[in-house]
Motif scaffolding. Structure first.
Motif, mmCIF file in Angstrom:
data_model
loop_
_atom_site.group_PDB
_atom_site.id
_atom_site.type_symbol
_atom_site.label_atom_id
_atom_site.label_comp_id
_atom_site.label_asym_id
_atom_site.label_seq_id
_atom_site.Cartn_x
_atom_site.Cartn_y
_atom_site.Cartn_z
ATOM 1 N N ALA A 114 0.826 -1.212 0.000
ATOM 2 C CA ALA A 114 0.000 0.000 0.000
ATOM 3 C C ALA A 114 0.859 1.259 0.000
ATOM 4 O O ALA A 114 0.476 2.284 -0.573
ATOM 5 N N LYS A 115 2.038 1.191 0.634
ATOM 6 C CA LYS A 115 2.950 2.337 0.688
ATOM 7 C C LYS A 115 4.167 2.082 -0.195
ATOM 8 O O LYS A 115 5.310 2.354 0.188
ATOM 9 N N SER A 116 3.923 1.568 -1.397
ATOM 10 C CA SER A 116 5.015 1.204 -2.300
ATOM 11 C C SER A 116 5.894 2.403 -2.629
ATOM 12 O O SER A 116 5.416 3.519 -2.829
ATOM 13 N N LYS A 117 7.212 2.131 -2.682
ATOM 14 C CA LYS A 117 8.223 3.135 -3.033
ATOM 15 C C LYS A 117 8.271 4.304 -2.038
ATOM 16 O O LYS A 117 8.562 5.436 -2.409
ATOM 17 N N THR A 118 7.940 3.998 -0.795
ATOM 18 C CA THR A 118 8.105 4.975 0.276
ATOM 19 C C THR A 118 9.067 4.398 1.310
ATOM 20 O O THR A 118 9.502 3.241 1.206
ATOM 21 N N TRP A 119 9.378 5.175 2.344
ATOM 22 C CA TRP A 119 10.303 4.681 3.364
ATOM 23 C C TRP A 119 9.743 3.468 4.091
ATOM 24 O O TRP A 119 10.517 2.610 4.568
ATOM 25 N N VAL A 120 8.408 3.347 4.164
ATOM 26 C CA VAL A 120 7.795 2.174 4.798
ATOM 27 C C VAL A 120 8.126 0.919 4.004
ATOM 28 O O VAL A 120 8.513 -0.119 4.568
ATOM 29 N N ASP A 121 7.985 1.012 2.671
ATOM 30 C CA ASP A 121 8.280 -0.115 1.793
ATOM 31 C C ASP A 121 9.756 -0.484 1.868
ATOM 32 O O ASP A 121 10.115 -1.668 1.989
ATOM 33 N N TYR A 122 10.639 0.513 1.824
ATOM 34 C CA TYR A 122 12.077 0.242 1.845
ATOM 35 C C TYR A 122 12.520 -0.342 3.187
ATOM 36 O O TYR A 122 13.363 -1.236 3.234
ATOM 37 N N THR A 123 11.925 0.148 4.269
ATOM 38 C CA THR A 123 12.284 -0.368 5.594
ATOM 39 C C THR A 123 11.846 -1.815 5.765
ATOM 40 O O THR A 123 12.612 -2.657 6.257
ATOM 41 N N SER A 124 10.613 -2.116 5.351
ATOM 42 C CA SER A 124 10.118 -3.490 5.465
ATOM 43 C C SER A 124 10.909 -4.432 4.561
ATOM 44 O O SER A 124 11.172 -5.584 4.929
ATOM 45 N N ALA A 125 11.313 -3.942 3.380
ATOM 46 C CA ALA A 125 12.129 -4.766 2.485
ATOM 47 C C ALA A 125 13.493 -5.055 3.106
ATOM 48 O O ALA A 125 13.994 -6.191 3.033
ATOM 49 N N PHE A 126 14.095 -4.047 3.739
ATOM 50 C CA PHE A 126 15.391 -4.237 4.397
ATOM 51 C C PHE A 126 15.292 -5.257 5.524
ATOM 52 O O PHE A 126 16.129 -6.153 5.644
ATOM 53 N N VAL A 127 14.250 -5.110 6.341
ATOM 54 C CA VAL A 127 14.040 -6.060 7.442
ATOM 55 C C VAL A 127 13.800 -7.472 6.893
ATOM 56 O O VAL A 127 14.323 -8.460 7.426
ATOM 57 N N GLY A 128 13.029 -7.562 5.803
ATOM 58 C CA GLY A 128 12.745 -8.866 5.213
ATOM 59 C C GLY A 128 13.993 -9.541 4.669
ATOM 60 O O GLY A 128 14.231 -10.731 4.914
ATOM 61 N N TYR A 129 14.811 -8.802 3.933
ATOM 62 C CA TYR A 129 16.047 -9.376 3.386
ATOM 63 C C TYR A 129 17.032 -9.736 4.494
ATOM 64 O O TYR A 129 17.765 -10.724 4.394
#
Length: 342
Positions: free
Chosen positions: A139-154
């Motif tokens: 829902a918050k694609s290409k925002t800091w929320v998306d990037y933070t969750s992606a970092f945590v996921g990886y």
């Protein structure tokens, strides 16, 4: 009625598949030359211990290990009478562990339900973390929320479970006074279940649940995000918004339901993956699950113990697959209609 018929059909196919798996498990376990008793007999003869050889020979006959492989299988499952009549898996007799010199049921008795408890807690953790984070990231694609969750996921995917276990093992005890190792205080081992023992188990579950569930939650979060982004880019989403539907209601009513299908289908793979993936974690954290027991049984060629543990993992796999299939039929009308047409 359609759902009930489908559930009965899936249960029947599960039993048939379990039968095929039992054949494969028994054959593969017996592929290496020799077995526990054969190796023991060779060692005893080499050391001249005739009394031990006689006992081992007696056990070979007692558990039909001197018969052909197909006869051993039929007796083990309980489809054919052995030296003690019908006494196989079907009758509730799991066999004898030669390594521990005890019935298999006694060895795995408490560890079975502890294994189920640990992995159910890990599955709940996976879904509780992956569902909100995956939806929020889409829902918050290409925002800091998306990037933070992606970092945590990886980070969760890249960190080995045993390393995460050692880190939490140390810092969890140092800063949060979490118990070190095991699934309960040693004082409660072998004791009947009570409130104090249950409380001890719940406290000890914190670290194993986080360690075992982290990689699964990270992978599932990424899959849900990708599925959600794929659905959010379709024309019906723009049409729904153009007609005045609020973004939050549109998100939960349409894209999430469609993207949720793979999320539900993963239940069948999640349970066995966690059981098999938690073996090393169980050794590191000293958990009283069937993981370390399976490792010992395979190393010593303790065939009845290892075969039962593998069958238990197979049963978890098939039960998870059946549950996910039934939930998919309830969740997606297209699957219901396809089943009705068939």
């Amino acid at each position: 009625m359609l759902i009930l018929r489908y559930a009965i059909y899936r249960f029947a196919t599960m039993l048939l598949t379990l039968l095929v798996v039992s054949v494969m498990v028994f054959v593969i376990i017996n592929l290496p030359p020799g077995d526990y008793l054969s190796n023991q007999i060779a060692e005893l003869r080499a050391s001249g211990q005739d009394a031990g050889v006689a006992k081992a020979e007696f056990l070979r006959k007692e558990y039909a290990l001197d018969r052909q492989l197909w006869e051993q299988y039929m007796i083990w499952v309980g489809f054919m009478p052995g030296p003690n009549g019908f006494a196989g898996l079907v009758q509730g007799n799991f066999g004898w562990s030669f390594e521990f010199d005890r019935p298999v049921s006694e060895i795995v008795g408490e560890s079975l339900w502890l294994t189920v408890l640990v992995n159910l807690a890990a599955v709940l953790f996976v879904y509780m973390v992956a569902l909100p984070l995956g939806v929020l990231a889409a829902a918050k694609s290409k925002t800091w929320v998306d990037y933070t969750s992606a970092f945590v996921g990886y980070l969760g995917l890249a960190t080995p479970n045993f390393l995460l276990a050692l880190i939490l093992f140390y810092y969890g005890h140092k800063y949060f006074d979490l118990p070190i190792g095991g699934l309960m205080d040693p004082a409660y081992e072998g004791q009947p279940m009570g409130w104090d023992k249950a409380r001890s188990i719940l406290i000890h579950l914190i670290v194993p649940t986080f360690v075992i569930g982290t990689s699964g939650a990270s992978a599932m979060m990424q899959r849900l995000r990708a599925n959600m982004l794929d659905e959010l880019g379709k024309p019906y989403v723009e049409t729904a918004i153009a007609k005045g539907m609020s973004p939050s209601r549109m998100l939960t009513k349409y894209p999430l339901r469609v993207a949720f299908n793979p999320f539900v289908a993963d239940i069948g793979n999640l349970l066995p993956a966690m059981v098999s993936g938690s073996v090393l974690v169980s050794v590191v954290l000293g958990l009283q699950t069937i993981g370390p027991t399976l490792l010992t049984a395979l190393k010593t060629q303790d065939q009845f113990l290892s075969a039962f543990v593998l069958m238990f993992v197979a049963l978890l796999t098939l039960m998870g697959t059946m549950i996910s299939d039934v939930l998919l039929v309830l969740l997606d009308p297209r699957i219901r209609y396809a089943g009705r047409d068939a």
